[in-house]
Design an enzyme around this catalytic site. Structure first.
Site, PDB file in Angstrom:
ATOM      1  N   ARG A 193      58.668  31.794  13.089  1.00 22.49           N
ATOM      2  CA  ARG A 193      58.714  32.855  12.079  1.00 22.49           C
ATOM      3  C   ARG A 193      59.715  32.540  10.977  1.00 22.49           C
ATOM      4  NH1 ARG A 193      57.741  38.400  15.759  1.00 22.49           N
ATOM      5  NH2 ARG A 193      55.496  38.017  15.894  1.00 22.49           N
TER       6      ARG A 193
ATOM      7  N   TYR B  63      50.187  34.643   9.320  1.00 25.67           N
ATOM      8  CA  TYR B  63      50.334  34.027  10.656  1.00 25.67           C
ATOM      9  C   TYR B  63      51.737  34.185  11.241  1.00 25.67           C
ATOM     10  CZ  TYR B  63      51.212  29.372   8.271  1.00 25.67           C
ATOM     11  OH  TYR B  63      51.636  28.322   7.517  1.00 25.67           O
ATOM     12  N   GLU B  64      51.842  33.863  12.504  1.00 25.73           N
ATOM     13  CA  GLU B  64      53.069  34.123  13.292  1.00 25.73           C
ATOM     14  C   GLU B  64      53.437  35.607  13.269  1.00 25.73           C
ATOM     15  OE1 GLU B  64      53.854  31.781  15.111  1.00 25.73           O
ATOM     16  OE2 GLU B  64      52.969  30.095  14.053  1.00 25.73           O
ATOM     17  N   GLY B  65      52.441  36.461  13.265  1.00 20.28           N
ATOM     18  CA  GLY B  65      52.655  37.902  13.156  1.00 20.28           C
ATOM     19  C   GLY B  65      52.591  38.320  11.707  1.00 20.28           C
TER      20      GLY B  65
END
Lengths: 586, 586
Positions: free
Chosen positions: A295, A438-440
């Site tokens: 992140r 992406y990655e949340g």
């Protein structure tokens, strides 16, 4: 598009003068590292990013990736650049020395990562995820697994992936259904379909090591029943070379808005042999080791793309001659003035610059605490962990939102030419757009910030973060600047404390605006701190620039803070009132 | 991506209940038009947009345009759809009856245009520019030229283009160098290179009519020496059919971020035969006839793309099941709830909805004054002209900025799937990005607003606009709402009046933020007015929706107003202080 150049002057100022890198290393007991070495690594990293990676960026976007007979080919030159990258040891920067890594401080590696992102987001992505996978193996795998895989992941001989998402389980991993059945010999058979797998296959390395979330047969429901497995593309043979092919394959590759040179795969695991990493049913916690790292790294993608866009826009604005500047003729020999003198163009460039340099300061401030968390002890280490946890969603979401805003401004400075592919400005905008997802998604980051990081421990992570910024404020020499920075920081702390009592619904409705409010506040503090330290840097151009850019930030960007504050303080009612066909009158 | 549906309920409410369409037509003496007919046209337009144009959108993006042997092929189905469009008379909606046009009120055509944009931005663009070219010929060409060209442009048998930009003359048209030499027979030889020419060539029609800005041999320097010429691809023969090929050609087509199905051409004029439109050296004024029309239409592109994105996001949010909603279980039979119940997703959807419906109201309010400007008399007509001039840059810039914000939110609601081409959400974002650039960048719109429209006549256009909005406020029944709307409007008028004394530099630095401040203010007034009128519409769902969406707008979007106001009121100093290598320390 003009070639990217490395913002080394800013890196050097921020690391040495602003963060006090030498004292930082000495305090951590690693005084064999110093700001001179940091400069050298940044200079070499800049050279690699500029000479090797950046020239592949445009063509990579045009060529894209192809899947044929189950194997993926990346654009011309990508694999060679990777071989050069690992041969020069760049992949091993952060790896543990136990497995031949360089154990460099994050404060040295992060500038290199920003530059790689600026040069070529698609290319950098594979090595970024390999680093995250390496971290998860380092922290959670058994010694036996480490002995087989870790040195090769650190060197980059083999690359790594993260396999989380399934078609019906993205944000909500509790819904994932990939299964892992124990085989009695310590191995498992992993079966399921994963989507959006970056670098699930490619032509860069002899093996790909997948980290896969799956459920054991008797696992509890929901997120408490998820375990993490290491699933290699080829099972290592007795001499630890790629041997028998595992039962996994690439189903297809995605056609995307951007990062077209990065292969995004549907992965099919069909009873593939895998090995448990960490404890049974603790997979999510293990995965979060790499998720948090990833992140922050995704935040750096926003920053890198923003810097590349700014450089392109600035170069163009200096060269493009169009109309006279209202403040007076700037180019008397010509029929018109360079557009950099147009106030509205300057506004766009300074919006980019003030956001970029604010975010760069944030990223290096974060890197400093990564060093402390890795090498420090006791309360300092604990505090660093809290600060990193709190700042991770802010770095990820704000720096990628900023990435879109600034790359769009870069397109705008170019006028119609910004929309044309050959200039490269539109590619930056398309490439960086994924970073908000992406990655949340950035919405998930905001929920993580307000729902977990802020409230779960009653505000302790926030307080640790407050203290870290307060130390910067205390150090400001100019008393007026100090007072203003203190005011911003105290407003933020008080407003954050007010959020502690929010119920989950109120917090969810407030999340994104609270995150933005926090980011504009904290970056305001960073600007006062940076501008102050710049006075003593001995670089008069940089000192003047930092003060002027701070003023621009405070007058024209920081003012957004209050809009975000007002928005989240309004409460959830107006957000939740509407329902059903009130959305569309159908 | 789910198929687009037409927002007919909102159109009907806005036209009949909110704008009072029947009284409006009666007042203009065109009472053979009424809201029933408007409904019918909108319904038929919706059918065409949905059934014929929308299905071509995705494939058009994938296929793009090709240039071979000097001719351009547009994607499969595009030319056929155009033939159907002109056969059904859609191209003639706004054309003058003198040349077989339908002379429809703008209030009937604008909803159709919004829907065409929502269905397929690339496809709509060619007809949009033909309409603008038609308008310029109608207003400025000689009867002789009109007799040859106008009926065919209105029917759509021939299409039109705008040729302004040259490689070194974009924003600054004073630099343009295309030449026109009189031939003594009333015709001219036009020579020069033009870039970014939309639909410069294509396979839709038997002729293309270029409107070209060029200089006469003895023309004054700068913008006062520019004349407008009509240059057909084929010179009409004695029976007014395409005859001899003119000396012009397509040099190349551009590869772009979006609107890939629209051919963007480099045009080479090599002594091409052309005819003067309007007076010598008055070309820019003539071109502005079509530019202003096109600028409003570009605003509608932002609106159309935004609506398409909102519909896609809403459908997905209702179907995608992921996690539980914090306010309570919504889908007890499932393992998770539709994400439309997630407060942060609702926030994104309502940000779209409140901006879209606010901008739709603005566009129809604008259309109403276009009707008055065309058909009204005396003071009302004069006022309408002032209002349109003032609102044009706001419509163009704000509605396209809004188009990017909302289409990006649409991608965000889809999570990772939003980045994948097959869903179509990312295409909307790529397609709409051009709208912030062409027909004058949004920065140029802002300079036009503050530097010309606001200040040139000492604030009269602003006052006329104030009066128009004030009439809406006066009509609000709810006294609290009325007071709040009045407060917003009066704040805007006072702040605008404060800008009258600004020097050119201060105005340029303030421009974009003043435009945004104005837009958020005026749309706030529109929301109070709409929500009030919705109570009497007899549609309970719509009435509730409008009040709730107004509340959301006021609490969470309108608050941006103050940030923009603070930003522009800060003055130009911090924007202009930085220079030289202070930008990049190089």
């Amino acid at each position: 598009m003009p070639l990217y150049h490395a913002p080394t002057t800013d890196f050097q100022f921020l690391l040495k003068d602003w963060l006090g890198l030498d004292a930082h290393y000495e305090k951590l007991g690693i005084s064999d590292f110093d700001s001179e070495l940091a400069n050298e690594i940044i200079a070499q990293g800049a050279k690699f990013a500029l000479d090797v990676v950046a020239p592949l960026n445009r063509e990579g976007d045009e060529e894209g990736c192809t899947l044929k007979d189950g194997s993926i080919t990346t654009p011309k030159g990508f694999a060679d650049a990777y071989q050069e990258y690992i041969a020069n040891g760049w992949n091993a920067m952060l790896g543990t020395a136990e497995y031949d890594g360089q154990d460099l401080p994050y404060t040295m590696a992060v500038p290199v990562h920003e530059m790689l992102n600026a040069a070529n987001l698609s290319w950098r992505l594979t090595t970024m995820l390999t680093e995250s996978a390496t971290l998860a193996v380092t922290k959670h795998a058994s010694k036996e697994l480490k002995d087989i895989y870790l040195a090769k992941l650190i060197s980059g001989e083999w690359t790594g992936t993260m396999n989380l998402t399934e078609p019906h389980a993205g944000t909500d991993l509790s819904l994932l259904s990939t299964k892992a059945e124990p085989q009695g010999d310590g191995s498992y058979k992993v079966t399921g379909n994963k989507i959006f797998i970056t670098a699930g296959d490619h032509d860069w390395s002899s093996n790909v090591i997948h980290l896969v979330l799956a459920r054991l047969p008797d696992a509890p429901k929901g997120v408490k029943g998820i375990s993490l497995f290491l699933v290699p593309k080829f099972l290592p043979d007795a001499s630890n070379e790629p041997g028998e092919a595992n039962s996994l394959s690439v189903g297809s590759i995605e056609h995307k808005m951007g990062i077209k040179a990065s292969p995004t795969c549907v992965m099919n695991f069909d009873g593939a042999t895998g090995y448990l990493v960490g404890e049974e049913n603790q997979g999510l916690a293990c995965m979060f080791t790499m998720m948090n790292d990833a992140r922050f790294q995704v935040g750096l993608q926003g920053l890198g793309a923003a810097e590349a866009s700014y450089q392109g826009a600035l170069t163009y604005a200096r060269e493009r001659v169009q109309s006279r500047a209202p403040q007076g003729i700037q180019n008397p020999e010509g029929k018109a003035d360079p557009i950099v003198f147009q106030p509205d163009v300057a506004r766009m460039l300074l919006t980019q610059k003030s956001l970029i340099e604010g975010c760069r300061a944030l990223s290096l401030f974060y890197a400093k605490f990564m060093d402390v968390e890795k090498l420090g002890e006791g309360q300092e280490k604990e505090d660093a962990d809290k600060i990193l946890q709190f700042l991770t969603p802010i770095c990820k979401a704000f720096m990628t939102d900023m990435g879109l805003e600034t790359t769009s401004l870069g397109v705008q400075v170019f006028g119609g030419h910004g929309f044309i592919r050959e200039w490269g400005m539109e590619q930056l905008m398309r490439d960086v757009r994924i970073a908000m997802l992406y990655e949340g998604t950035n919405g998930i980051q905001a929920l993580d910030l307000i729902g977990r990081k802020l409230t779960r421990d009653g505000g302790q992570m926030m307080e640790a973060t407050y203290n870290a910024f307060n130390a910067l404020v205390s150090d400001i020499q100019d008393s007026e600047a100090k007072g203003l920075a203190q005011g911003i920081l105290d407003d933020w702390r008080a407003s954050s404390a007010d959020c502690l009592g929010m119920d989950a619904t109120t917090a969810a409705a407030a999340a994104c605006d609270y995150l933005a409010y926090s980011a504009y506040s904290l970056i305001g503090v960073l600007w006062y701190s940076m501008a102050d330290k710049a006075q003593a840097s001995g670089n008069a151009v940089l000192a003047a620039s930092k003060v002027k850019t701070r003023d621009f930030y405070m007058e024209r960007i920081f003012v957004r803070r209050d809009a975000h504050k007002a928005a989240y303080k309004a409460g959830p009612e107006s957000t939740l009132a509407i329902s059903g066909n009130e959305f569309d009158y159908l």
